[in-house]
Design a protein around this motif. Sequence first.
Motif, PDB file in Angstrom:
ATOM      1  N   TYR A 193       0.851  -1.190   0.000  1.00  0.00           N
ATOM      2  CA  TYR A 193       0.000   0.000   0.000  1.00  0.00           C
ATOM      3  C   TYR A 193       0.888   1.241   0.000  1.00  0.00           C
ATOM      4  O   TYR A 193       2.031   1.218   0.461  1.00  0.00           O
ATOM      5  N   SER A 194       0.322   2.314  -0.500  1.00  0.00           N
ATOM      6  CA  SER A 194       1.059   3.567  -0.558  1.00  0.00           C
ATOM      7  C   SER A 194       0.922   4.384   0.716  1.00  0.00           C
ATOM      8  O   SER A 194       1.642   5.357   0.903  1.00  0.00           O
ATOM      9  N   SER A 211      -1.069   1.720  -8.818  1.00  0.00           N
ATOM     10  CA  SER A 211      -1.895   1.842  -7.618  1.00  0.00           C
ATOM     11  C   SER A 211      -3.353   1.762  -8.052  1.00  0.00           C
ATOM     12  O   SER A 211      -3.678   1.772  -9.243  1.00  0.00           O
ATOM     13  N   ASP A 212      -4.244   1.685  -7.075  1.00  0.00           N
ATOM     14  CA  ASP A 212      -5.666   1.694  -7.410  1.00  0.00           C
ATOM     15  C   ASP A 212      -6.027   2.959  -8.169  1.00  0.00           C
ATOM     16  O   ASP A 212      -6.860   2.937  -9.085  1.00  0.00           O
ATOM     17  N   ASN A 261      -4.829   2.596  -0.486  1.00  0.00           N
ATOM     18  CA  ASN A 261      -4.449   2.652  -1.891  1.00  0.00           C
ATOM     19  C   ASN A 261      -3.429   1.546  -2.160  1.00  0.00           C
ATOM     20  O   ASN A 261      -2.256   1.667  -1.811  1.00  0.00           O
ATOM     21  N   ARG A 262      -3.894   0.468  -2.765  1.00  0.00           N
ATOM     22  CA  ARG A 262      -3.040  -0.697  -2.957  1.00  0.00           C
ATOM     23  C   ARG A 262      -2.087  -0.490  -4.127  1.00  0.00           C
ATOM     24  O   ARG A 262      -2.428   0.158  -5.123  1.00  0.00           O
ATOM     25  N   LEU A 263      -0.890  -1.070  -4.002  1.00  0.00           N
ATOM     26  CA  LEU A 263       0.128  -0.991  -5.042  1.00  0.00           C
ATOM     27  C   LEU A 263       0.341  -2.365  -5.671  1.00  0.00           C
ATOM     28  O   LEU A 263       0.224  -3.392  -5.002  1.00  0.00           O
TER      29      LEU A 263
END
Length: 1183
Positions: free
Chosen positions: A333-334, A666-667, A340-342
């Motif tokens: 995640y960021s 990212s999302d 906000n997934r990476l």
Amino acid sequence: MSNNSYTCSGCGQNYNRSSDLIQHLEKTRQPACQEAYEASKQAIHHSRFMSPVDPLIHHHSQFSSSSLQAHLASQDEEDDPIHLFQGDFFGNDYSNEDFPGFDDDNCEDDENGNEETEADLDPELEPTWEPAREPASVLQEYDEQNTSIETGVDDENEDVSMQDGKSLLRHLPAHREEIHIEQFGGQAGAIVVEHDQEHSLPIFHDSKDGFLHYEAHIPGIKENKWAPFASRMDWEIAHWAKLRGTGSTAFSELLAIDGVSEALQLSYKNSDELNSIIDTKLPARRPAFVRQEVVIAGEALDLYKRPVMECIQALYGSPEHAHYLCLTPERHYSDANKTNRLYHDMHTGKWWWSTQKQLEKNKPGATIVPIILSSDKTQITLFRNKSAYPVYLTIGNLPKEIRQKPSQQGQILLAYLPTSRLQHITVKAARKRSIANLFHACMGDLLAPLKEAGVNGVVLSSGDGIRRRCHPILAVYIGDYPEQMLVTCSYYGTSPVCTVSKNQLGDYPCSAELRDPVKAVQAAKLINTAEWTKHCSDADMKPIQHPFWEDLPYTDIFRSITPDILHQMYQEVMKHLIVWITTIVGADEVDARIRRLPARHGIRHFHKGITTLSRVSGTEHKQMCTFLLALVTDIPRKTTSQSNRLLIATRALLDFLYLSCYPIHSDESLTMVETSLSTFHANKDIFIELGAQEHFNFPKIHYLCHFVPGFKLFGTSDNYNTETTKRLHIDFTKDAYRASNRKDEYSQMTKWLERREKVVQHTNYLSWCKSQRGLNPQSIPFIVPGVRYDFPGSQRSLQDMQCSLTHVLTKFPTRKMVSFSKLMQIKPDQQGYGALNFEYALKMFIVQHSDPQSTTIGQIEDMTTFLSLPFQSVPVWHRIKFRNEDLYGTKTLDVVAAHPRRYNSHGQITQIFQFDAALIQVQPKVDASNLDFLQGLQVGRIRVIFSIPSQHLARLILPKGIVLPTHLAYVEWFTKFSQKPEPHSGLYRVKPLFNRDGSRAASVISVEMIQQSVHLYPKWGGVVPSIWSYDLGLGPFSNVWATPLSNEVKALRRAYIHIDSEADMEMVNKFLMSGLPYVFMKKPKMGFASDASIQIKTGSEPQSKQFIFFEIYADEQMQIFKGSGSINQNIYVLRVTDTEGRELVKIGPDKANEAHFERHRDRKIVVTSLDEQLSNLSLDPRP
């Protein structure tokens, strides 16, 4: 000719001339040479007349063989460093075509500041003929306001173990504070503990075990560290012969020369003896190939293969990569809140996580080994149509950076499949079905061991000696579209992923269901039954006998088909887009625009256009995509609505392409990808409306719908791009074939590959031995046992994607001294730099830097008048390089060039002038967390890169503590960026800035303010004027539109001037003394002039007021006349005559300027015409 030579006593280098030696001593960085040079100067200073011989220079007639033997004998094998293999997997002697996506860095000076000779210069760019193009007719809706070659190696710093400490890439633990990770947990990736180790201490990661295991199988290694070779020289010659040398016959002939083998003290006398040592005495970590016969329809074919489980063990157990292995899935995640997934490597995707969950239910403690296969038939001869069908294997546990670089040996050649076309089968349908059955039968035989291993697991040992129960599972199959159809048993023209019908391939969003793997396997199992064909048809698949994937556990072959940037985007979708644009704009106009695009680093200039190219490669399509927006700007004969929709559709497809290439997603970025695709589909009908395309029902356009799901499943596109497969063809297939005698080639190719792999792995072992002996501790990264590391240079966070750049200039300038007059010269044929106000701007900079309290322009100007510079020339550099050594090492990522035209001794142009535009940080960012890339940046054109001569710095009276920057640049400014980009193209508009006197606004700045280059391209305003040329650079452009994504800029502005009275002419006359070139376009009421002077009809005309249309090329700027009110400067001469040639008006009539006028009256005036439909336009300028 004299046989004397000159030798440096510091390094022993020989030179033919004393001047060459002196230059070496003055510029050298080697301490021994510098000490020798200082000693020489001291000796000359103390005793100038005692000895006529320079102590640094030794004269000798020739270098005898005895001295060569003495030199070799004097080498200490124990202390000499190992000469490690540099370059790519099998060298660095490749051509540009072998490297899709890497551009040549044609820098004219190297790290040491050495300038090229005339022989190194590029040949003169010949002017190309282009057909005459008719002027555009302007429709009623038309509204102009709305309306650019790297080295041959894969990476300059791939093998970090071979670099010194200063050039090591960033090497960080995979789990660190700035990366927010959610671990899978549980027993995933558990270590297999033997009974006698249950109560022992924990085992930490250490690649030492793998190398010691390899060392134990080398005979005589305890007595001789170079074993099985006799000496260091023995090994290095063998290393060269197998990785860098010529063929085996040539090598044997070399050693057969009397005395060569004895002088080198080699343990082998020919290639056969060397091959015997490699085959019998070097251990093999990778399995050997075996030949298997396959019989189909009465024809016997050869299948050369390796055992798949041994290949997996070789990749998984590599000691070089032990501390980089990814063993369990993770969610990155960021942010700390994990919103906000990476996605980047395979272990961050959803496939690994979901598959691990299924395995943990049945077999807790499993370690998944994702299998990545790729296959592609390739031609290995230009004639005779001979091809090979290699199958490559790698594992997802290795970071993608290792899998992308052949030198890291992260890929292995699994097999050569039969390539027979089965021409003896006369029925075409039966022949095609037999070829498909042959492929699946061979692949099924190759992958058969995965059935049991995938379910129950198999204990494998990693390079650090740790054993785990591993489950090899087929995750990804890489191939182009025909290969995807073959693998999935799908019908050509359909989707390999979903069940969409052929007439709905162009629909968006895709509403079709994904293909059902269970249904497909059930249909395949019904072979030899009456229902087999029907069930295969219901599953929308071909009736193939036993698809190789039917029994592979946890494998969904349809989901394993991944996005492909090379074939799906560059070679298909973007290829179609280029054809559509060419159809709409016209081939002649497209080529004319491309010829006139300004140069920029990394962007190829197609000086002959692109419409006549054939067999265009993916690399060339990638280059073309950099300027497609320039081609669809201001298209002639199109309405405003059509132009806007075409811009939107083109920009959306380019955004989709470049966003899909991100190394981290990212999302949020994936949402941008989907938005770009949605925007394209919403505006794609413009291509149908303009007659460029009839429909969009073809598979490559449809597959774009599956890009985002693929990124979420398996990580970013660089995990499985076919560019890697194409690159492997060179090493594993084409080079191997060229090393054979073309008879029974596959047995020779496989043996050739096995030997090279052994030599490379022995090189890695010697490199490890060197690090263990402590000869060069900085040669390898520092590793903490028990910690997994990211591969050096990998990008794992959004901060890494920003890729901050650092400036690199050569130690010595390109030109030692250039006078101010030459710098201020504006004529390209006189090799000037065009820095018109250089001296004044430099004085302003010195005053501002030395007295920051002088805040007003008046104060600074007053102080400037009293400043006298003690020099009239400065050293000049022609390039600024930009690097990010943490992520890319010494690879040049960007270049800003500023150099004049160059001629060879024959007066031919060998290099056009180039003064690049750049983004300059004029104000610091107020908010560092602000993602606005353009915050505080402004566009400027770099004219001169220089420094103040060091010998004159002391003569500049500066306040105490004030130090001027080392490197400076003279910059011509553009306006600031607008708040928002233009809505249709997404570009930002800027214009050149001018002073009150009409000269370009320019100043001297520190080079540290320059952030990167920016590409400029024109807003054409319709048909491209034929007088524009590539050599004009930015000359015709006055308005510039820039985008932060692709750094593209467009510009042009039109206006009318009303010539009605003598007062108007006098007002024009005031601004005509710059002497810059110009072009006029005339719009009289009837008829058009085409001669070298502007004709104005006199007499009683219905309309008394005549209008002249001005396009002024003022060197690299363009001045615009706006009516008869305020008129800008920079026109020098205007001569107006009547139809009989009598002079009516001559601008510049005063006596003081008459002589200046006469000197420039032969300046070429080119007159072109506007269409008659412009006759009713107002006098106001048209943006």
